[in-house]
Design an enzyme around this catalytic site. Sequence first.
Site, short mmCIF file in Angstrom:
data_model
loop_
_atom_site.label_atom_id
_atom_site.label_comp_id
_atom_site.label_asym_id
_atom_site.label_seq_id
_atom_site.Cartn_x
_atom_site.Cartn_y
_atom_site.Cartn_z
N LYS A 22 0.84 -1.21 0.00
CA LYS A 22 0.00 0.00 0.00
C LYS A 22 0.87 1.26 0.00
O LYS A 22 0.62 2.20 -0.76
CB LYS A 22 -0.88 -0.02 1.25
CG LYS A 22 -1.50 1.30 1.62
CD LYS A 22 -2.31 1.22 2.88
CE LYS A 22 -1.54 1.48 4.16
NZ LYS A 22 -1.17 2.88 4.40
N ASN A 23 1.89 1.26 0.84
CA ASN A 23 2.70 2.49 0.98
C ASN A 23 3.57 2.77 -0.24
O ASN A 23 4.12 3.87 -0.37
CB ASN A 23 3.56 2.42 2.24
CG ASN A 23 2.73 2.61 3.49
OD1 ASN A 23 1.53 2.85 3.42
ND2 ASN A 23 3.38 2.49 4.65
N ARG A 93 -4.47 9.95 5.68
CA ARG A 93 -3.52 11.03 5.75
C ARG A 93 -2.62 11.09 4.50
O ARG A 93 -2.17 12.16 4.09
CB ARG A 93 -2.68 10.79 7.00
CG ARG A 93 -1.94 11.96 7.46
CD ARG A 93 -1.14 11.64 8.69
NE ARG A 93 -0.22 12.72 8.90
CZ ARG A 93 0.89 12.85 8.22
NH1 ARG A 93 1.22 11.94 7.34
NH2 ARG A 93 1.68 13.88 8.44
N CYS A 117 -4.22 12.19 14.43
CA CYS A 117 -4.70 10.85 14.15
C CYS A 117 -4.38 9.99 15.35
O CYS A 117 -3.80 10.46 16.31
CB CYS A 117 -4.09 10.30 12.88
SG CYS A 117 -2.37 9.91 13.06
N ARG A 122 1.22 14.10 13.96
CA ARG A 122 1.62 13.90 12.56
C ARG A 122 1.45 15.14 11.69
O ARG A 122 0.63 15.17 10.77
CB ARG A 122 0.86 12.72 11.94
CG ARG A 122 1.19 11.42 12.60
CD ARG A 122 0.51 10.27 11.94
NE ARG A 122 1.24 9.73 10.80
CZ ARG A 122 0.87 8.63 10.14
NH1 ARG A 122 -0.20 7.99 10.51
NH2 ARG A 122 1.55 8.20 9.12
N ASP A 305 5.96 0.43 11.86
CA ASP A 305 4.77 -0.29 11.40
C ASP A 305 4.77 -1.77 11.80
O ASP A 305 3.79 -2.48 11.55
CB ASP A 305 4.62 -0.16 9.87
CG ASP A 305 4.10 1.21 9.46
OD1 ASP A 305 3.73 2.00 10.34
OD2 ASP A 305 4.07 1.50 8.24
N VAL A 327 9.61 6.86 16.45
CA VAL A 327 9.13 7.52 15.22
C VAL A 327 7.85 8.31 15.47
O VAL A 327 7.73 9.47 15.07
CB VAL A 327 8.93 6.49 14.08
CG1 VAL A 327 8.39 7.17 12.83
CG2 VAL A 327 10.23 5.77 13.78
N ARG A 397 -7.91 -1.22 5.63
CA ARG A 397 -7.19 -0.15 4.92
C ARG A 397 -5.87 -0.67 4.36
O ARG A 397 -5.38 -0.14 3.36
CB ARG A 397 -6.89 1.01 5.87
CG ARG A 397 -8.07 1.87 6.22
CD ARG A 397 -7.60 3.02 7.08
NE ARG A 397 -6.35 3.54 6.54
CZ ARG A 397 -5.40 4.13 7.26
NH1 ARG A 397 -5.54 4.28 8.54
NH2 ARG A 397 -4.29 4.56 6.68
C1 UD1 Z 1 4.78 6.76 6.38
C2 UD1 Z 1 3.96 5.52 6.21
C3 UD1 Z 1 3.52 4.96 7.56
C4 UD1 Z 1 4.73 4.77 8.46
C5 UD1 Z 1 5.58 6.02 8.52
C6 UD1 Z 1 6.89 5.83 9.26
C7 UD1 Z 1 2.91 5.89 4.07
C8 UD1 Z 1 1.65 6.15 3.33
N1 UD1 Z 1 2.80 5.84 5.40
O1 UD1 Z 1 3.94 7.72 7.03
O2 UD1 Z 1 2.89 3.70 7.34
O3 UD1 Z 1 4.29 4.46 9.78
O4 UD1 Z 1 5.91 6.47 7.19
O5 UD1 Z 1 7.61 4.81 8.72
O6 UD1 Z 1 3.94 5.67 3.50
N2 UD1 Z 1 6.75 14.56 10.74
C9 UD1 Z 1 6.72 15.90 11.07
N3 UD1 Z 1 6.49 16.81 10.06
C10 UD1 Z 1 6.27 16.44 8.78
C11 UD1 Z 1 6.28 15.07 8.45
C12 UD1 Z 1 6.52 14.14 9.45
O7 UD1 Z 1 6.93 16.27 12.21
O8 UD1 Z 1 6.05 17.31 7.93
C13 UD1 Z 1 7.01 13.55 11.79
C14 UD1 Z 1 5.82 12.63 12.05
O9 UD1 Z 1 4.91 13.22 12.94
C15 UD1 Z 1 6.51 11.40 12.62
C16 UD1 Z 1 7.83 11.35 11.82
O10 UD1 Z 1 8.01 12.68 11.31
O11 UD1 Z 1 6.78 11.58 13.97
C17 UD1 Z 1 7.87 10.38 10.67
O12 UD1 Z 1 6.69 10.51 9.92
P1 UD1 Z 1 6.63 10.25 8.35
O13 UD1 Z 1 7.86 9.53 7.89
O14 UD1 Z 1 6.30 11.51 7.67
O15 UD1 Z 1 5.39 9.26 8.23
P2 UD1 Z 1 4.36 9.26 7.05
O16 UD1 Z 1 5.07 9.60 5.79
O17 UD1 Z 1 3.15 9.99 7.42
#
Ligand code: UD1
Length: 417
Positions: A22-23, A93, A117, A122, A305, A327, A397
């Site tokens: 999915k990701n 998201r 969430c 996030r 995950d 994370v 999902r």
């Molecule tokens: C993606 C994955 C999710 C996985 C996560 C971490 C997808 C669709 N989802 O989520 O399954 O759990 O990576 O491996 O690929 N952060 C900020 N600001 C930002 C962006 C992120 O502070 O602008 C923080 C987040 O709150 C979190 C950390 O960075 O604490 C990592 O998040 P991120 O890698 O962005 O996760 P996703 O891309 O949302």
Amino acid sequence: MQQIVMQGGTALHGRVEVSGAKNAALPLMAAALLTESPCDITNMPDLGDIRTFSMLLRQFGAHVEALGSGKMRIQARSFASVEAPYDLVKTMRASVLVLGPLVARCGQARVSLPGGCAIGARPIDQHLEGIRALGADITLDHGYVYARAQRLRGADIHLRMPTVTGTENLMMAAALAAGRSRIHPAAREPEVVCLAEVLTCMGARVTGAGTDTIEIEGVSCLQPFQCTVIPDRIEAGTFAIAAAITGGKVEVAHCRPGHLEAVIQQLRAVGVRVEADDSTLYVERRGLLRPVNITTTPYPGFPTDMQAQMMALMTLARGTSIIRETVFENRFMHVAELRRMGAQIDVRGNTARVHGQDALTGAQLMATDLRASAGLILAGLAAQGETVVSRMYHLDRGYEHIEKKLVALGAKIWRQG
Ligand code: UD1
């Protein structure tokens, strides 16, 4: 509301095939917005999130067609709208992945802020900082991000952390920007590498994917692509733990063991036998489970995950395991549910101490997010008696036909409601 019911205690045996990730699929669908010609994606998983993302693309005016056997064709010839509404973004998201492609291709995008969430705040500040660095004008208004740019221009983008969807969003925006962009520290996940390969097929020059610095030479027009979604490493890891937690023996086929090194290493440390060839994991557990210390970190570290699933396994180890979640800030929602099955887990801040014991007992449980649901299913497969997990839409999902796959391995599991 649908529930999953399990009669625990059966060791799983047999072979299971892993679906497309999915990701990885979601960013590829977003990348199809970068060109007006039809793009074909194969090995698409049949999942709630994929259907939601298809609805989002259709809302922009894109033609999204399921061609059967996991093949999807997407064509974004022209745009009827450039708005990703709250209703869709709040349920998924990852909808924010359309921001980069829309601004790059249409010169504007209006995307709802995702809000909180179940697993923490996030924010998407890094996505926005990056798009701004590429020359877009960004305003926030009534819960929406409005981004505008005549033509994005390449830039050096410094991220605060290696965000996965943030890196993907910026790579897609940079692919249509004028000149060279550099993203650092970039996420190194296999899903990022998969997207980089597709952007390269489309005519952008992307180097460094898989390292912490990605460079992209943008072009004014991108070509259509044909690609295959990589196997889901989290689904593969979940089935490996299903074998381990039930004391069974399972071949996890159609996966990429190379994407699962941190998980394999921890499973071996726990006492599970794991062998691998190019595309299959052979997992078997006979003896007792040993406790381990695990810290979740970005790839290639232990994936957040897989944290809930690993915690379920550690509830049955001989001794105390320590699990640190670095994370996400609030990703221990499954702990309260596991405790209802008799698990002994103390949480302080981002650290859980899991005191293993001989058995879990079946209980009525509620899923709180996608991966937490998987952890609860695994616990239910091993528990004594019946477990009922409600709010199955979380699981749907991200796990394709999970109960069918588990039934084929001998699990006593069914859906009701
Ligand atoms: C993606 C994955 C999710 C996985 C996560 C971490 C997808 C669709 N989802 O989520 O399954 O759990 O990576 O491996 O690929 N952060 C900020 N600001 C930002 C962006 C992120 O502070 O602008 C923080 C987040 O709150 C979190 C950390 O960075 O604490 C990592 O998040 P991120 O890698 O962005 O996760 P996703 O891309 O949302």
